[in-house]
Design a protein around this motif. Structure first.
Motif, PDB file in Angstrom:
ATOM      1  N   ASP A 177       0.965  -1.203   0.098  1.00  0.00           N
ATOM      2  CA  ASP A 177       0.058  -0.108   0.141  1.00  0.00           C
ATOM      3  C   ASP A 177       0.827   1.111   0.023  1.00  0.00           C
ATOM      4  OD1 ASP A 177      -2.551   1.307   0.199  1.00  0.00           O
ATOM      5  OD2 ASP A 177      -2.172   1.773   2.266  1.00  0.00           O
ATOM      6  N   GLY A 178       0.531   2.228  -0.886  1.00  0.00           N
ATOM      7  CA  GLY A 178       1.398   3.347  -0.986  1.00  0.00           C
ATOM      8  C   GLY A 178       2.645   3.377  -1.996  1.00  0.00           C
ATOM      9  N   ALA A 179       2.815   2.120  -2.445  1.00  0.00           N
ATOM     10  CA  ALA A 179       4.117   1.847  -3.456  1.00  0.00           C
ATOM     11  C   ALA A 179       3.634   2.687  -4.697  1.00  0.00           C
ATOM     12  CB  ALA A 179       4.040   0.559  -3.854  1.00  0.00           C
ATOM     13  N   ARG A 225      -3.260   2.270  -3.771  1.00  0.00           N
ATOM     14  CA  ARG A 225      -4.022   2.256  -2.452  1.00  0.00           C
ATOM     15  C   ARG A 225      -4.947   0.903  -2.465  1.00  0.00           C
ATOM     16  NH1 ARG A 225      -1.055   5.513  -0.154  1.00  0.00           N
ATOM     17  NH2 ARG A 225      -1.140   7.904  -0.926  1.00  0.00           N
ATOM     18  N   ILE A 226      -4.522  -0.164  -1.489  1.00  0.00           N
ATOM     19  CA  ILE A 226      -4.923  -1.268  -1.232  1.00  0.00           C
ATOM     20  C   ILE A 226      -6.393  -1.231  -0.377  1.00  0.00           C
ATOM     21  CG2 ILE A 226      -4.842  -3.498  -0.383  1.00  0.00           C
ATOM     22  CD1 ILE A 226      -1.911  -3.349  -1.095  1.00  0.00           C
ATOM     23  N   GLU A 240      -8.334 -13.347   1.296  1.00  0.00           N
ATOM     24  CA  GLU A 240      -9.785 -13.162   1.384  1.00  0.00           C
ATOM     25  C   GLU A 240     -10.351 -13.580   0.043  1.00  0.00           C
ATOM     26  OE1 GLU A 240     -11.966 -12.522   4.112  1.00  0.00           O
ATOM     27  OE2 GLU A 240     -10.070 -12.603   5.338  1.00  0.00           O
ATOM     28  N   ILE A 241     -11.518 -14.060  -0.120  1.00  0.00           N
ATOM     29  CA  ILE A 241     -12.305 -14.287  -1.227  1.00  0.00           C
ATOM     30  C   ILE A 241     -13.110 -13.215  -1.695  1.00  0.00           C
ATOM     31  CG2 ILE A 241     -13.871 -15.849  -2.303  1.00  0.00           C
ATOM     32  CD1 ILE A 241     -12.698 -18.190  -0.479  1.00  0.00           C
ATOM     33  N   TYR A 242     -13.296 -12.821  -2.925  1.00  0.00           N
ATOM     34  CA  TYR A 242     -13.819 -11.629  -3.403  1.00  0.00           C
ATOM     35  C   TYR A 242     -14.855 -12.215  -4.543  1.00  0.00           C
ATOM     36  CZ  TYR A 242     -11.221  -9.061  -0.093  1.00  0.00           C
ATOM     37  OH  TYR A 242     -10.467  -8.644   0.981  1.00  0.00           O
ATOM     38  N   GLU A 243     -15.875 -11.634  -4.923  1.00  0.00           N
ATOM     39  CA  GLU A 243     -16.638 -11.715  -6.261  1.00  0.00           C
ATOM     40  C   GLU A 243     -16.159 -10.913  -7.321  1.00  0.00           C
ATOM     41  OE1 GLU A 243     -20.852 -11.022  -5.809  1.00  0.00           O
ATOM     42  OE2 GLU A 243     -21.189 -12.029  -4.103  1.00  0.00           O
ATOM     43  N   VAL A 244     -16.290 -11.618  -8.657  1.00  0.00           N
ATOM     44  CA  VAL A 244     -15.685 -10.913  -9.625  1.00  0.00           C
ATOM     45  C   VAL A 244     -16.257  -9.519  -9.748  1.00  0.00           C
ATOM     46  CG1 VAL A 244     -15.787 -11.093 -12.260  1.00  0.00           C
ATOM     47  CG2 VAL A 244     -15.334 -13.036 -11.183  1.00  0.00           C
ATOM     48  N   GLY A 245     -15.502  -8.641  -9.965  1.00  0.00           N
ATOM     49  CA  GLY A 245     -16.047  -7.090 -10.185  1.00  0.00           C
ATOM     50  C   GLY A 245     -15.648  -6.641  -8.845  1.00  0.00           C
ATOM     51  N   THR A 246     -15.227  -6.935  -7.789  1.00  0.00           N
ATOM     52  CA  THR A 246     -15.092  -6.290  -6.576  1.00  0.00           C
ATOM     53  C   THR A 246     -13.916  -5.039  -6.643  1.00  0.00           C
ATOM     54  OG1 THR A 246     -16.039  -8.164  -5.282  1.00  0.00           O
ATOM     55  CG2 THR A 246     -14.555  -6.570  -4.123  1.00  0.00           C
ATOM     56  N   VAL A 247     -14.200  -4.044  -6.243  1.00  0.00           N
ATOM     57  CA  VAL A 247     -13.039  -3.207  -6.082  1.00  0.00           C
ATOM     58  C   VAL A 247     -11.908  -3.625  -5.142  1.00  0.00           C
ATOM     59  CG1 VAL A 247     -12.219  -0.716  -5.872  1.00  0.00           C
ATOM     60  CG2 VAL A 247     -14.346  -1.303  -6.840  1.00  0.00           C
ATOM     61  N   LEU A 248     -10.543  -3.844  -5.499  1.00  0.00           N
ATOM     62  CA  LEU A 248      -9.597  -4.311  -4.438  1.00  0.00           C
ATOM     63  C   LEU A 248      -8.721  -3.367  -4.120  1.00  0.00           C
ATOM     64  CD1 LEU A 248      -8.578  -7.617  -6.537  1.00  0.00           C
ATOM     65  CD2 LEU A 248     -10.514  -7.265  -4.713  1.00  0.00           C
ATOM     66  N   GLY A 249      -8.798  -2.363  -4.826  1.00  0.00           N
ATOM     67  CA  GLY A 249      -8.053  -1.006  -4.571  1.00  0.00           C
ATOM     68  C   GLY A 249      -8.122  -0.036  -5.496  1.00  0.00           C
ATOM     69  N   THR A 250      -7.148   1.026  -5.603  1.00  0.00           N
ATOM     70  CA  THR A 250      -7.024   1.938  -6.749  1.00  0.00           C
ATOM     71  C   THR A 250      -5.545   2.416  -6.904  1.00  0.00           C
ATOM     72  OG1 THR A 250      -7.413   3.880  -4.906  1.00  0.00           O
ATOM     73  CG2 THR A 250      -9.425   2.960  -5.835  1.00  0.00           C
ATOM     74  N   ILE A 251      -5.469   2.917  -8.027  1.00  0.00           N
ATOM     75  CA  ILE A 251      -4.107   3.728  -8.402  1.00  0.00           C
ATOM     76  C   ILE A 251      -4.475   5.062  -8.717  1.00  0.00           C
ATOM     77  CG2 ILE A 251      -2.177   3.580 -10.067  1.00  0.00           C
ATOM     78  CD1 ILE A 251      -2.693   0.570 -10.221  1.00  0.00           C
ATOM     79  N   GLU A 252      -3.803   6.046  -7.842  1.00  0.00           N
ATOM     80  CA  GLU A 252      -3.957   7.269  -8.110  1.00  0.00           C
ATOM     81  C   GLU A 252      -2.889   7.966  -8.716  1.00  0.00           C
ATOM     82  OE1 GLU A 252      -4.420   8.361  -3.705  1.00  0.00           O
ATOM     83  OE2 GLU A 252      -6.212   7.414  -3.668  1.00  0.00           O
TER      84      GLU A 252
END
Length: 76
Positions: free
Chosen positions: A26-28, A57-58, A64-76
């Motif tokens: 995170d933050g990289a 930004r994680i 953890e298990i997530y559904e397809v299309g879930t937002v995992l993080g962002t890149i700013e």
């Protein structure tokens, strides 16, 4: 403007996947096309590449298990 990192649909029948490991912290600073995380789905592990360049930004936790299309993080 931030780019969302979405859980991709890799296989035809894939509905969810598990983040095995984040390859950047995170933050990289990441570069578009660089391996970002390992995704386990349908008994296979795949490297998922960064969709853009910028600061990672994680949101989602590894293991953890997530559904397809879930937002995992962002890149700013």
């Amino acid at each position: 403007m931030a780019t969302e990192i979405l859980l991709p649909k890799i296989g035809f029948s894939m509905t969810e996947g598990q983040i095995a490991e984040w390859l950047a912290s995170d933050g990289a600073q990441v570069t578009e096309g660089e391996p970002l995380y390992l995704l386990e789905a349908d008994k296979s592990t795949n490297e998922v590449e960064a969709p853009a360049s910028g600061t990672l930004r994680i949101i989602a936790e590894a293991g953890e298990i997530y559904e397809v299309g879930t937002v995992l993080g962002t890149i700013e």
